[in-house]
Design a protein around this motif. Structure first.
Motif, PDB file in Angstrom:
ATOM      1  N   PRO A  63       0.825  -1.202   0.000  1.00  0.00           N
ATOM      2  CA  PRO A  63       0.000   0.000   0.000  1.00  0.00           C
ATOM      3  C   PRO A  63       0.865   1.261   0.000  1.00  0.00           C
ATOM      4  O   PRO A  63       2.073   1.199   0.187  1.00  0.00           O
ATOM      5  CB  PRO A  63      -0.830  -0.112   1.269  1.00  0.00           C
ATOM      6  N   ALA A  64       0.198   2.381  -0.202  1.00  0.00           N
ATOM      7  CA  ALA A  64       0.895   3.664  -0.366  1.00  0.00           C
ATOM      8  C   ALA A  64       1.683   4.054   0.880  1.00  0.00           C
ATOM      9  O   ALA A  64       1.313   3.709   1.998  1.00  0.00           O
ATOM     10  CB  ALA A  64      -0.118   4.756  -0.682  1.00  0.00           C
ATOM     11  N   SER A  65       2.756   4.787   0.651  1.00  0.00           N
ATOM     12  CA  SER A  65       3.507   5.400   1.743  1.00  0.00           C
ATOM     13  C   SER A  65       3.182   6.875   1.778  1.00  0.00           C
ATOM     14  O   SER A  65       2.868   7.483   0.752  1.00  0.00           O
ATOM     15  CB  SER A  65       5.014   5.207   1.535  1.00  0.00           C
ATOM     16  N   GLU A  66       3.267   7.452   2.969  1.00  0.00           N
ATOM     17  CA  GLU A  66       2.984   8.871   3.154  1.00  0.00           C
ATOM     18  C   GLU A  66       4.221   9.546   3.733  1.00  0.00           C
ATOM     19  O   GLU A  66       5.050   8.906   4.388  1.00  0.00           O
ATOM     20  CB  GLU A  66       1.792   9.061   4.093  1.00  0.00           C
ATOM     21  N   TYR A  67       4.320  10.832   3.482  1.00  0.00           N
ATOM     22  CA  TYR A  67       5.426  11.635   3.995  1.00  0.00           C
ATOM     23  C   TYR A  67       4.843  12.591   5.032  1.00  0.00           C
ATOM     24  O   TYR A  67       4.080  13.502   4.695  1.00  0.00           O
ATOM     25  CB  TYR A  67       6.093  12.410   2.853  1.00  0.00           C
ATOM     26  N   ILE A  68       5.175  12.336   6.303  1.00  0.00           N
ATOM     27  CA  ILE A  68       4.628  13.130   7.401  1.00  0.00           C
ATOM     28  C   ILE A  68       5.764  13.528   8.332  1.00  0.00           C
ATOM     29  O   ILE A  68       6.464  12.666   8.882  1.00  0.00           O
ATOM     30  CB  ILE A  68       3.548  12.328   8.171  1.00  0.00           C
ATOM     31  N   ASP A  69       5.947  14.817   8.492  1.00  0.00           N
ATOM     32  CA  ASP A  69       6.974  15.353   9.399  1.00  0.00           C
ATOM     33  C   ASP A  69       8.351  14.750   9.147  1.00  0.00           C
ATOM     34  O   ASP A  69       9.067  14.358  10.068  1.00  0.00           O
ATOM     35  CB  ASP A  69       6.555  15.153  10.862  1.00  0.00           C
ATOM     36  N   GLY A  70       8.705  14.643   7.865  1.00  0.00           N
ATOM     37  CA  GLY A  70      10.042  14.185   7.507  1.00  0.00           C
ATOM     38  C   GLY A  70      10.222  12.680   7.510  1.00  0.00           C
ATOM     39  O   GLY A  70      11.318  12.187   7.248  1.00  0.00           O
ATOM     40  N   GLU A  71       9.182  11.936   7.810  1.00  0.00           N
ATOM     41  CA  GLU A  71       9.296  10.479   7.856  1.00  0.00           C
ATOM     42  C   GLU A  71       8.376   9.837   6.814  1.00  0.00           C
ATOM     43  O   GLU A  71       7.318  10.372   6.497  1.00  0.00           O
ATOM     44  CB  GLU A  71       8.926   9.949   9.240  1.00  0.00           C
ATOM     45  N   ILE A  72       8.808   8.671   6.333  1.00  0.00           N
ATOM     46  CA  ILE A  72       8.002   7.894   5.401  1.00  0.00           C
ATOM     47  C   ILE A  72       7.290   6.808   6.207  1.00  0.00           C
ATOM     48  O   ILE A  72       7.933   6.027   6.904  1.00  0.00           O
ATOM     49  CB  ILE A  72       8.882   7.250   4.316  1.00  0.00           C
ATOM     50  N   ILE A  73       5.972   6.793   6.093  1.00  0.00           N
ATOM     51  CA  ILE A  73       5.175   5.819   6.838  1.00  0.00           C
ATOM     52  C   ILE A  73       4.260   5.111   5.846  1.00  0.00           C
ATOM     53  O   ILE A  73       3.470   5.750   5.151  1.00  0.00           O
ATOM     54  CB  ILE A  73       4.341   6.509   7.938  1.00  0.00           C
ATOM     55  N   GLN A  74       4.378   3.790   5.781  1.00  0.00           N
ATOM     56  CA  GLN A  74       3.532   3.034   4.860  1.00  0.00           C
ATOM     57  C   GLN A  74       2.178   2.768   5.514  1.00  0.00           C
ATOM     58  O   GLN A  74       2.092   2.382   6.678  1.00  0.00           O
ATOM     59  CB  GLN A  74       4.188   1.720   4.475  1.00  0.00           C
ATOM     60  N   LYS A  75       1.117   3.000   4.737  1.00  0.00           N
ATOM     61  CA  LYS A  75      -0.240   2.747   5.218  1.00  0.00           C
ATOM     62  C   LYS A  75      -0.472   1.246   5.331  1.00  0.00           C
ATOM     63  O   LYS A  75       0.160   0.475   4.614  1.00  0.00           O
ATOM     64  CB  LYS A  75      -1.262   3.346   4.241  1.00  0.00           C
ATOM     65  N   PRO A  76      -1.413   0.829   6.181  1.00  0.00           N
ATOM     66  CA  PRO A  76      -1.730  -0.600   6.243  1.00  0.00           C
ATOM     67  C   PRO A  76      -2.541  -1.033   5.022  1.00  0.00           C
ATOM     68  O   PRO A  76      -3.212  -0.214   4.395  1.00  0.00           O
ATOM     69  CB  PRO A  76      -2.564  -0.727   7.519  1.00  0.00           C
ATOM     70  N   MET A  77      -2.477  -2.310   4.711  1.00  0.00           N
ATOM     71  CA  MET A  77      -3.262  -2.859   3.614  1.00  0.00           C
ATOM     72  C   MET A  77      -4.731  -2.864   4.034  1.00  0.00           C
ATOM     73  O   MET A  77      -5.066  -3.345   5.106  1.00  0.00           O
ATOM     74  CB  MET A  77      -2.807  -4.286   3.301  1.00  0.00           C
ATOM     75  N   PRO A  78      -5.622  -2.280   3.212  1.00  0.00           N
ATOM     76  CA  PRO A  78      -7.039  -2.270   3.571  1.00  0.00           C
ATOM     77  C   PRO A  78      -7.600  -3.686   3.683  1.00  0.00           C
ATOM     78  O   PRO A  78      -7.207  -4.581   2.947  1.00  0.00           O
ATOM     79  CB  PRO A  78      -7.703  -1.522   2.409  1.00  0.00           C
ATOM     80  N   GLN A  79      -8.525  -3.852   4.624  1.00  0.00           N
ATOM     81  CA  GLN A  79      -9.201  -5.129   4.811  1.00  0.00           C
ATOM     82  C   GLN A  79     -10.650  -4.987   4.362  1.00  0.00           C
ATOM     83  O   GLN A  79     -11.052  -3.936   3.862  1.00  0.00           O
ATOM     84  CB  GLN A  79      -9.073  -5.562   6.268  1.00  0.00           C
ATOM     85  N   GLY A  80     -11.444  -6.032   4.551  1.00  0.00           N
ATOM     86  CA  GLY A  80     -12.796  -6.107   4.017  1.00  0.00           C
ATOM     87  C   GLY A  80     -13.700  -4.941   4.353  1.00  0.00           C
ATOM     88  O   GLY A  80     -14.267  -4.299   3.466  1.00  0.00           O
ATOM     89  N   LYS A  81     -13.885  -4.642   5.633  1.00  0.00           N
ATOM     90  CA  LYS A  81     -14.803  -3.569   6.032  1.00  0.00           C
ATOM     91  C   LYS A  81     -14.336  -2.225   5.484  1.00  0.00           C
ATOM     92  O   LYS A  81     -15.128  -1.437   4.977  1.00  0.00           O
ATOM     93  CB  LYS A  81     -14.945  -3.515   7.557  1.00  0.00           C
ATOM     94  N   HIS A  82     -13.045  -1.980   5.595  1.00  0.00           N
ATOM     95  CA  HIS A  82     -12.453  -0.741   5.109  1.00  0.00           C
ATOM     96  C   HIS A  82     -12.714  -0.594   3.606  1.00  0.00           C
ATOM     97  O   HIS A  82     -13.196   0.446   3.134  1.00  0.00           O
ATOM     98  CB  HIS A  82     -10.950  -0.772   5.402  1.00  0.00           C
TER      99      HIS A  82
END
Length: 190
Positions: free
Chosen positions: A22-41
């Protein structure tokens, strides 16, 4: 499992990296990968995008998009659903929708995954509000509740089935209750 923050890069360096799934985000100088979406999401995300667009796209009021990278205010985030007013949708030189969105959405919707930090997701919504977003929702499928974030006001928790979820002014014909939203999770087998 959510990837731990990695090395610090500049926003410009981050934007040159290949996309991750899943996508990574850039927040406050850090790269954070989002979790893989599950069924309900996934179900809620898909129905929200479709339902919103059924009301606003043909009339050229707004456009709802899933997992769209938005880069503004020193961050590059990928909210679960964003809605842009029609006149704010960036276009490329051919008049097609642009690939790069360098602005805060008019409405941001985040759907909490079980392994996500509610504080970090709330931080993304607050960042959007700081840069002009008119409304934020934090949908919690586990609690069947929605935290509403209007700009400059105290958040409101909606969890009663009859509670009507507020929407931005540009969506005045859109009406959805808490029961409607979480009713989308029901699957009746033949």
């Amino acid at each position: 499992m959510v990837q731990a923050p990695t090395q610090t890069l500049t926003l410009e360096e981050f934007l040159k990296l290949p996309e991750t799934k899943p996508a990574s985000e850039y927040i406050d100088g850090e790269i954070i990968q989002k979790p893989m979406p599950q069924g309900k999401h996934s179900k809620l995300q898909g129905k929200l995008v479709t339902t919103i667009n059924d009301i606003v796209e043909e009339q050229k009021i707004a456009l709802a998009l899933p997992e769209l990278r938005c880069t503004f205010g020193g961050r590059s985030i990928v909210p679960n659903v964003v809605v842009f007013a029609w006149d704010r949708i960036p276009l490329d030189e051919d008049g097609d929708i642009a690939n790069v969105f360098a602005a805060a959405p008019d409405w941001t919707i985040e759907i909490l995954s079980p392994e996500q930090s509610q504080t970090k997701v709330t931080g993304k919504i607050l960042h959007c509000l700081k840069y002009g977003t008119k409304l934020g929702w934090l949908v919690d499928p586990g609690e069947k509740s929605v935290l509403i974030y209007p700009p400059g006001q105290q958040p409101e928790l909606l969890e009663q089935p009859e509670d009507v979820l507020p929407v931005p002014d540009l969506m005045k014909d859109f009406r959805l209750t808490v029961a409607d939203l979480f009713g989308w999770l029901k699957v009746v087998k033949g």
